[in-house]
Design a protein around this motif. Structure first.
Motif, PDB file in Angstrom:
ATOM      1  N   VAL A  31       0.833  -1.203   0.000  1.00 55.63           N
ATOM      2  CA  VAL A  31       0.000   0.000   0.000  1.00 55.63           C
ATOM      3  C   VAL A  31       0.866   1.251   0.000  1.00 55.63           C
ATOM      4  O   VAL A  31       0.573   2.227  -0.690  1.00 55.63           O
ATOM      5  N   ARG A  32       1.959   1.221   0.752  1.00 57.88           N
ATOM      6  CA  ARG A  32       2.888   2.364   0.751  1.00 57.88           C
ATOM      7  C   ARG A  32       3.468   2.599  -0.631  1.00 57.88           C
ATOM      8  O   ARG A  32       3.591   3.746  -1.074  1.00 57.88           O
ATOM      9  N   ALA A  33       3.857   1.534  -1.304  1.00 51.56           N
ATOM     10  CA  ALA A  33       4.418   1.676  -2.651  1.00 51.56           C
ATOM     11  C   ALA A  33       3.365   2.183  -3.632  1.00 51.56           C
ATOM     12  O   ALA A  33       3.657   3.022  -4.493  1.00 51.56           O
ATOM     13  N   LEU A  34       2.140   1.709  -3.498  1.00 54.67           N
ATOM     14  CA  LEU A  34       1.065   2.184  -4.374  1.00 54.67           C
ATOM     15  C   LEU A  34       0.834   3.675  -4.192  1.00 54.67           C
ATOM     16  O   LEU A  34       0.601   4.403  -5.160  1.00 54.67           O
ATOM     17  N   ARG A  35       0.904   4.141  -2.959  1.00 53.01           N
ATOM     18  CA  ARG A  35       0.711   5.568  -2.698  1.00 53.01           C
ATOM     19  C   ARG A  35       1.924   6.384  -3.115  1.00 53.01           C
ATOM     20  O   ARG A  35       1.792   7.475  -3.661  1.00 53.01           O
ATOM     21  N   ARG A  36       3.098   5.876  -2.822  1.00 47.75           N
ATOM     22  CA  ARG A  36       4.320   6.644  -3.100  1.00 47.75           C
ATOM     23  C   ARG A  36       4.508   6.892  -4.585  1.00 47.75           C
ATOM     24  O   ARG A  36       4.881   7.984  -5.006  1.00 47.75           O
ATOM     25  N   TYR A  37       4.278   5.861  -5.390  1.00 45.82           N
ATOM     26  CA  TYR A  37       4.494   5.978  -6.830  1.00 45.82           C
ATOM     27  C   TYR A  37       3.209   6.253  -7.605  1.00 45.82           C
ATOM     28  O   TYR A  37       3.222   6.222  -8.825  1.00 45.82           O
ATOM     29  N   ARG A  38       2.108   6.483  -6.893  1.00 45.75           N
ATOM     30  CA  ARG A  38       0.825   6.806  -7.519  1.00 45.75           C
ATOM     31  C   ARG A  38       0.423   5.757  -8.552  1.00 45.75           C
ATOM     32  O   ARG A  38       0.043   6.086  -9.679  1.00 45.75           O
ATOM     33  N   LEU A  39       0.508   4.501  -8.170  1.00 46.30           N
ATOM     34  CA  LEU A  39       0.111   3.421  -9.071  1.00 46.30           C
ATOM     35  C   LEU A  39      -1.397   3.322  -9.061  1.00 46.30           C
ATOM     36  O   LEU A  39      -2.018   3.248  -8.000  1.00 46.30           O
ATOM     37  N   GLY A  40      -1.990   3.310 -10.236  1.00 50.88           N
ATOM     38  CA  GLY A  40      -3.434   3.244 -10.330  1.00 50.88           C
ATOM     39  C   GLY A  40      -3.977   1.856 -10.095  1.00 50.88           C
ATOM     40  O   GLY A  40      -5.066   1.676  -9.563  1.00 50.88           O
ATOM     41  N   ARG A  41      -3.210   0.850 -10.491  1.00 49.16           N
ATOM     42  CA  ARG A  41      -3.676  -0.530 -10.370  1.00 49.16           C
ATOM     43  C   ARG A  41      -2.705  -1.339  -9.533  1.00 49.16           C
ATOM     44  O   ARG A  41      -1.487  -1.251  -9.717  1.00 49.16           O
ATOM     45  N   GLU A  43      -2.378  -4.464  -9.747  1.00 49.80           N
ATOM     46  CA  GLU A  43      -1.833  -5.517 -10.602  1.00 49.80           C
ATOM     47  C   GLU A  43      -0.488  -5.110 -11.196  1.00 49.80           C
ATOM     48  O   GLU A  43       0.377  -5.955 -11.436  1.00 49.80           O
ATOM     49  N   ASP A  44      -0.306  -3.814 -11.458  1.00 51.27           N
ATOM     50  CA  ASP A  44       0.979  -3.344 -11.982  1.00 51.27           C
ATOM     51  C   ASP A  44       2.093  -3.619 -10.982  1.00 51.27           C
ATOM     52  O   ASP A  44       3.161  -4.124 -11.347  1.00 51.27           O
ATOM     53  N   TYR A  45       1.841  -3.303  -9.715  1.00 54.07           N
ATOM     54  CA  TYR A  45       2.866  -3.522  -8.695  1.00 54.07           C
ATOM     55  C   TYR A  45       3.146  -5.006  -8.511  1.00 54.07           C
ATOM     56  O   TYR A  45       4.302  -5.403  -8.338  1.00 54.07           O
ATOM     57  N   VAL A  46       2.116  -5.824  -8.560  1.00 50.03           N
ATOM     58  CA  VAL A  46       2.310  -7.276  -8.445  1.00 50.03           C
ATOM     59  C   VAL A  46       3.163  -7.784  -9.604  1.00 50.03           C
ATOM     60  O   VAL A  46       4.062  -8.614  -9.425  1.00 50.03           O
ATOM     61  N   ALA A 104      10.971  -4.040  -6.942  1.00 49.40           N
ATOM     62  CA  ALA A 104       9.856  -3.532  -7.736  1.00 49.40           C
ATOM     63  C   ALA A 104       9.879  -2.014  -7.803  1.00 49.40           C
ATOM     64  O   ALA A 104       9.358  -1.415  -8.751  1.00 49.40           O
ATOM     65  N   ALA A 105      10.506  -1.373  -6.836  1.00 51.49           N
ATOM     66  CA  ALA A 105      10.604   0.092  -6.838  1.00 51.49           C
ATOM     67  C   ALA A 105      11.422   0.589  -8.024  1.00 51.49           C
ATOM     68  O   ALA A 105      11.171   1.686  -8.535  1.00 51.49           O
ATOM     69  N   ALA A 106      12.385  -0.202  -8.492  1.00 49.12           N
ATOM     70  CA  ALA A 106      13.161   0.194  -9.667  1.00 49.12           C
ATOM     71  C   ALA A 106      12.266   0.280 -10.895  1.00 49.12           C
ATOM     72  O   ALA A 106      12.412   1.197 -11.720  1.00 49.12           O
ATOM     73  N   PHE A 107      11.328  -0.639 -11.020  1.00 53.50           N
ATOM     74  CA  PHE A 107      10.374  -0.578 -12.122  1.00 53.50           C
ATOM     75  C   PHE A 107       9.448   0.623 -11.963  1.00 53.50           C
ATOM     76  O   PHE A 107       9.123   1.289 -12.939  1.00 53.50           O
ATOM     77  N   CYS A 108       9.040   0.886 -10.743  1.00 55.90           N
ATOM     78  CA  CYS A 108       8.148   2.025 -10.491  1.00 55.90           C
ATOM     79  C   CYS A 108       8.834   3.342 -10.817  1.00 55.90           C
ATOM     80  O   CYS A 108       8.193   4.282 -11.292  1.00 55.90           O
ATOM     81  N   ARG A 109      10.135   3.434 -10.558  1.00 53.88           N
ATOM     82  CA  ARG A 109      10.868   4.667 -10.854  1.00 53.88           C
ATOM     83  C   ARG A 109      11.049   4.911 -12.346  1.00 53.88           C
ATOM     84  O   ARG A 109      11.372   6.016 -12.751  1.00 53.88           O
TER      85      ARG A 109
END
Length: 185
Positions: A31-41, A43-46, A104-109
């Motif tokens: 949930v922290r990663a979803l909020r930090r990187y503003r991921l809409g879905r 499933e993307d983070y998974v 996964a944070a590397a992908f988010c960045r």
């Protein structure tokens, strides 16, 4: 006052304590990663976690190869590091140790809104996501409306505003570089 729960509602919620609820450890980080990187879905983070896990296991398998296959290991490790460096996921091509710490944070960045903030085209991620969803940003010749786009290093220099964007017009006005002939077309 809250109404009394009906029988079927009690049965559904008998193991759930809504007053003393606490998130589980893994879910909280997600949930922290979803909020930090503003991921809409979610499933993307998974998917990013699965990709990072696959790269880490591949790096471990390459590291554990025996001395008989040293040439093969060097060739595969160089190819893996070159691919990850080209995608912008690792900073150096020196050793497989950087692959083993990939997250996964590397992908988010490497998502387009994060790069907009990095390139100072947006103040924060919330604005960057809005700009992308509204169609103000293009990557190369293509207008992008999906904030989940992963941008490789080679394409990073081609992130610009759309020609007809009002944001582009505001930036050009601010920098006193606006040409009325270009904006009329």
């Amino acid at each position: 006052m809250v109404r009394k729960l009906k029988y079927h509602e009690q049965k559904l919620l008998r193991r759930l304590d809504l007053v003393n609820w606490e998130a589980s450890g893994g879910n909280l980080a997600e949930v922290r990663a979803l909020r930090r990187y503003r991921l809409g879905r979610r499933e993307d983070y998974v998917q990013y976690k699965a990709l990072a896990r696959a790269v880490r296991t591949l790096a471990r398998r390459l590291r554990d190869l025996g001395p008989a296959s040293a040439a093969f290991r060097a060739r595969c490790a160089a190819a893996l590091l070159e691919k990850l460096h080209g995608l912008g996921l690792v900073n150096s091509r020196q050793s497989l140790a950087v692959c083993e710490s990939l997250s996964a944070a590397a992908f988010c960045r490497r998502r387009l809104p994060c790069l907009l903030v990095k390139l100072r085209m947006a103040q924060n991620l919330r604005h960057a996501v809005t700009f992308v969803e509204q169609g103000h940003v293009r990557v190369g010749p293509e207008v992008v409306t999906d904030p989940a786009l992963l941008v490789p290093r080679a394409v990073e220099d081609f992130i610009t505003w759309v020609d007809a964007s009002r944001l582009r017009r505001k930036v050009l006005d601010y920098n006193q570089e606006r040409d009325d002939f270009d904006l009329a077309a």
